[in-house]
Design a protein around this motif. Structure first.
Motif, PDB file in Angstrom:
ATOM      1  N   LEU A 170       0.844  -1.185   0.000  1.00 37.77           N
ATOM      2  CA  LEU A 170       0.000   0.000   0.000  1.00 37.77           C
ATOM      3  C   LEU A 170       0.882   1.239   0.000  1.00 37.77           C
ATOM      4  O   LEU A 170       1.838   1.323   0.787  1.00 37.77           O
ATOM      5  CB  LEU A 170      -0.896   0.030   1.245  1.00 37.77           C
ATOM      6  N   PRO A 171       0.606   2.233  -0.853  1.00 30.58           N
ATOM      7  CA  PRO A 171       1.374   3.475  -0.828  1.00 30.58           C
ATOM      8  C   PRO A 171       1.328   4.127   0.553  1.00 30.58           C
ATOM      9  O   PRO A 171       0.359   3.974   1.304  1.00 30.58           O
ATOM     10  CB  PRO A 171       0.678   4.347  -1.878  1.00 30.58           C
ATOM     11  N   ALA A 172       2.371   4.859   0.885  1.00 29.89           N
ATOM     12  CA  ALA A 172       2.478   5.465   2.222  1.00 29.89           C
ATOM     13  C   ALA A 172       1.312   6.395   2.522  1.00 29.89           C
ATOM     14  O   ALA A 172       0.879   6.512   3.674  1.00 29.89           O
ATOM     15  CB  ALA A 172       3.808   6.210   2.353  1.00 29.89           C
ATOM     16  N   ASP A 173       0.782   7.070   1.506  1.00 29.10           N
ATOM     17  CA  ASP A 173      -0.334   7.993   1.726  1.00 29.10           C
ATOM     18  C   ASP A 173      -1.668   7.368   1.330  1.00 29.10           C
ATOM     19  O   ASP A 173      -2.622   8.078   0.997  1.00 29.10           O
ATOM     20  CB  ASP A 173      -0.103   9.303   0.967  1.00 29.10           C
ATOM     21  N   TYR A 174      -1.742   6.050   1.407  1.00 31.79           N
ATOM     22  CA  TYR A 174      -2.957   5.332   1.049  1.00 31.79           C
ATOM     23  C   TYR A 174      -4.180   5.870   1.786  1.00 31.79           C
ATOM     24  O   TYR A 174      -5.248   6.082   1.199  1.00 31.79           O
ATOM     25  CB  TYR A 174      -2.773   3.844   1.347  1.00 31.79           C
ATOM     26  N   LEU A 175      -4.050   6.119   3.073  1.00 33.97           N
ATOM     27  CA  LEU A 175      -5.196   6.546   3.882  1.00 33.97           C
ATOM     28  C   LEU A 175      -5.538   8.013   3.685  1.00 33.97           C
ATOM     29  O   LEU A 175      -6.663   8.433   3.958  1.00 33.97           O
ATOM     30  CB  LEU A 175      -4.916   6.288   5.365  1.00 33.97           C
ATOM     31  N   GLN A 176      -4.578   8.815   3.241  1.00 38.06           N
ATOM     32  CA  GLN A 176      -4.811  10.242   3.078  1.00 38.06           C
ATOM     33  C   GLN A 176      -5.350  10.604   1.694  1.00 38.06           C
ATOM     34  O   GLN A 176      -5.892  11.695   1.497  1.00 38.06           O
ATOM     35  CB  GLN A 176      -3.510  11.027   3.325  1.00 38.06           C
ATOM     36  N   ALA A 177      -5.205   9.725   0.739  1.00 44.40           N
ATOM     37  CA  ALA A 177      -5.586  10.044  -0.637  1.00 44.40           C
ATOM     38  C   ALA A 177      -7.089  10.311  -0.738  1.00 44.40           C
ATOM     39  O   ALA A 177      -7.909   9.610  -0.144  1.00 44.40           O
ATOM     40  CB  ALA A 177      -5.204   8.901  -1.563  1.00 44.40           C
ATOM     41  N   GLU A 178      -7.437  11.331  -1.506  1.00 43.60           N
ATOM     42  CA  GLU A 178      -8.841  11.686  -1.705  1.00 43.60           C
ATOM     43  C   GLU A 178      -9.451  10.949  -2.887  1.00 43.60           C
ATOM     44  O   GLU A 178     -10.671  10.998  -3.074  1.00 43.60           O
ATOM     45  CB  GLU A 178      -8.967  13.194  -1.912  1.00 43.60           C
ATOM     46  N   ARG A 179      -8.637  10.268  -3.665  1.00 39.96           N
ATOM     47  CA  ARG A 179      -9.160   9.535  -4.815  1.00 39.96           C
ATOM     48  C   ARG A 179      -8.776   8.070  -4.677  1.00 39.96           C
ATOM     49  O   ARG A 179      -7.775   7.739  -4.030  1.00 39.96           O
ATOM     50  CB  ARG A 179      -8.626  10.095  -6.134  1.00 39.96           C
ATOM     51  N   PRO A 180      -9.562   7.174  -5.227  1.00 42.81           N
ATOM     52  CA  PRO A 180      -9.218   5.753  -5.144  1.00 42.81           C
ATOM     53  C   PRO A 180      -7.964   5.447  -5.958  1.00 42.81           C
ATOM     54  O   PRO A 180      -7.682   6.112  -6.959  1.00 42.81           O
ATOM     55  CB  PRO A 180     -10.445   5.047  -5.727  1.00 42.81           C
ATOM     56  N   TRP A 181      -7.239   4.444  -5.528  1.00 42.10           N
ATOM     57  CA  TRP A 181      -5.969   4.094  -6.149  1.00 42.10           C
ATOM     58  C   TRP A 181      -6.143   3.114  -7.297  1.00 42.10           C
ATOM     59  O   TRP A 181      -7.069   2.292  -7.279  1.00 42.10           O
ATOM     60  CB  TRP A 181      -5.052   3.458  -5.102  1.00 42.10           C
ATOM     61  N   PRO A 182      -5.233   3.132  -8.274  1.00 42.54           N
ATOM     62  CA  PRO A 182      -5.173   2.005  -9.208  1.00 42.54           C
ATOM     63  C   PRO A 182      -4.776   0.740  -8.450  1.00 42.54           C
ATOM     64  O   PRO A 182      -4.112   0.800  -7.413  1.00 42.54           O
ATOM     65  CB  PRO A 182      -4.075   2.413 -10.198  1.00 42.54           C
ATOM     66  N   LEU A 183      -5.171  -0.400  -8.970  1.00 49.08           N
ATOM     67  CA  LEU A 183      -4.824  -1.699  -8.391  1.00 49.08           C
ATOM     68  C   LEU A 183      -4.078  -2.509  -9.438  1.00 49.08           C
ATOM     69  O   LEU A 183      -4.543  -2.646 -10.575  1.00 49.08           O
ATOM     70  CB  LEU A 183      -6.085  -2.451  -7.971  1.00 49.08           C
ATOM     71  N   VAL A 184      -2.917  -3.033  -9.064  1.00 49.69           N
ATOM     72  CA  VAL A 184      -2.139  -3.905  -9.949  1.00 49.69           C
ATOM     73  C   VAL A 184      -2.023  -5.269  -9.277  1.00 49.69           C
ATOM     74  O   VAL A 184      -1.563  -5.371  -8.138  1.00 49.69           O
ATOM     75  CB  VAL A 184      -0.742  -3.332 -10.240  1.00 49.69           C
ATOM     76  N   VAL A 185      -2.450  -6.313  -9.978  1.00 51.52           N
ATOM     77  CA  VAL A 185      -2.319  -7.683  -9.496  1.00 51.52           C
ATOM     78  C   VAL A 185      -1.166  -8.337 -10.246  1.00 51.52           C
ATOM     79  O   VAL A 185      -1.172  -8.396 -11.484  1.00 51.52           O
ATOM     80  CB  VAL A 185      -3.622  -8.484  -9.710  1.00 51.52           C
ATOM     81  N   PHE A 186      -0.170  -8.816  -9.493  1.00 48.23           N
ATOM     82  CA  PHE A 186       0.997  -9.477 -10.083  1.00 48.23           C
ATOM     83  C   PHE A 186       0.869 -10.982  -9.913  1.00 48.23           C
ATOM     84  O   PHE A 186       0.614 -11.477  -8.813  1.00 48.23           O
ATOM     85  CB  PHE A 186       2.284  -8.994  -9.405  1.00 48.23           C
ATOM     86  N   LEU A 187       1.084 -11.720 -11.017  1.00 43.97           N
ATOM     87  CA  LEU A 187       1.038 -13.182 -11.007  1.00 43.97           C
ATOM     88  C   LEU A 187       2.448 -13.738 -11.215  1.00 43.97           C
ATOM     89  O   LEU A 187       3.087 -13.464 -12.230  1.00 43.97           O
ATOM     90  CB  LEU A 187       0.106 -13.701 -12.106  1.00 43.97           C
ATOM     91  N   HIS A 188       2.912 -14.525 -10.256  1.00 42.54           N
ATOM     92  CA  HIS A 188       4.271 -15.068 -10.311  1.00 42.54           C
ATOM     93  C   HIS A 188       4.378 -16.221 -11.300  1.00 42.54           C
ATOM     94  O   HIS A 188       3.385 -16.676 -11.885  1.00 42.54           O
ATOM     95  CB  HIS A 188       4.700 -15.517  -8.907  1.00 42.54           C
ATOM     96  N   GLY A 189       5.598 -16.732 -11.459  1.00 40.83           N
ATOM     97  CA  GLY A 189       5.861 -17.855 -12.346  1.00 40.83           C
ATOM     98  C   GLY A 189       5.748 -19.190 -11.645  1.00 40.83           C
ATOM     99  O   GLY A 189       5.458 -19.273 -10.439  1.00 40.83           O
TER     100      GLY A 189
END
Length: 256
Positions: free
Chosen positions: A62-81
């Motif tokens: 989670l970004p350090a300012d996750y709780l302070q952000a006024e807009r929703p964040w992009p979400l990236v899902v990483f799939l391993h090998g």
């Protein structure tokens, strides 16, 4: 006239720039902010378990300012090998974005990063990834129009299949040394792709992903394809250091 945008690049040093762009301003459709799942802390990568799901164990950044952000964040899902499957969640930290987040050797990622783990001998199933995405959208303050997938090798195969089976899930995918089913990728023609491969790959041949790229372009899809000369199966090393990758991920937004 053709819409091919292939890029043949020479390997160069450089880190992926994680803070070079910002999510857009909020709008009326922004989701409500859910409470932070217990035990998670912004600015750190931590373990999360969601019981009752096949993909139940994962790393979350989670970004350090996750709780302070006024807009929703992009979400990236990483799939391993395939080599990171099992019960030791630390194995997921060997490569790609979760490795960089854990080591702190990249600029902070301006998105929520989730890296689930497969059990031994399993493959990424599109329906399970669809269910995981639904669960994540209820637990994190993320923009449902800006959910993205990336993965390497088996994970690259996973994101191709996920976008093909559930094209409305993802705003874009970045598969690395992966491949899908060329006969079916037309279903995901509205999902932009930024793909990577080594031209000497003897595990997942370049031709396998090239066939998906060509089929998607023929169906009207948008694809950027970077081919690394002289690189075998480890194309994820330069791919996840590509300074253009994070800005590309942040620029994608699903319509509707």
């Amino acid at each position: 006239m053709t819409n091919r945008r292939e890029t043949l690049v020479v390997l160069a040093a450089g880190a992926m720039l994680g803070a070079c762009a910002a999510p857009p301003a909020p709008n009326a459709a922004s989701p409500a902010r859910p409470p932070l799942p217990a035990g998670l802390q912004p600015g750190r990568q931590m373990m999360l378990r969601i019981d009752g799901m096949p993909l139940s164990r994962m790393w979350v950044w989670l970004p350090a300012d996750y709780l302070q952000a006024e807009r929703p964040w992009p979400l990236v899902v990483f799939l391993h090998g395939s080599g990171e499957r099992g019960t030791e969640l630390d194995a997921v930290l060997r490569n790609g974005p979760p490795m960089h987040a854990a080591k702190g050797d990249q600029a902070p990622y301006p998105f929520v990063l989730v890296s689930p783990q497969l059990q031994d001998d399993r493959e990424w199933e599109p329906d399970e990834l669809h269910a995981l995405l639904d669960a994540l959208k209820t637990r994190f303050y993320v923009d449902p129009q800006r959910c993205l997938g990336t993965g390497l090798s088996l994970g690259g195969h996973g994101v191709w299949n996920w976008a093909t089976r559930h094209p409305n899930d993802l705003a874009g995918i970045a598969p690395v040394c992966g491949h899908g089913d060329p006969a079916r990728v037309a279903a995901m023609r509205k999902v932009p792709v930024r793909a990577y491969h080594g031209d000497r790959d003897d595990v997942v041949p370049l031709a396998d992903q090239q066939a998906c790229v060509d089929a998607l372009r023929a169906a009207g899809g948008t694809v950027e394809f970077t081919i690394y000369p002289g690189v075998n199966h480890g194309s994820w090393i330069p791919a996840y250091q590509d300074p253009g990758l994070v800005p590309w991920l942040l620029a994608q937004k699903r319509a509707g």
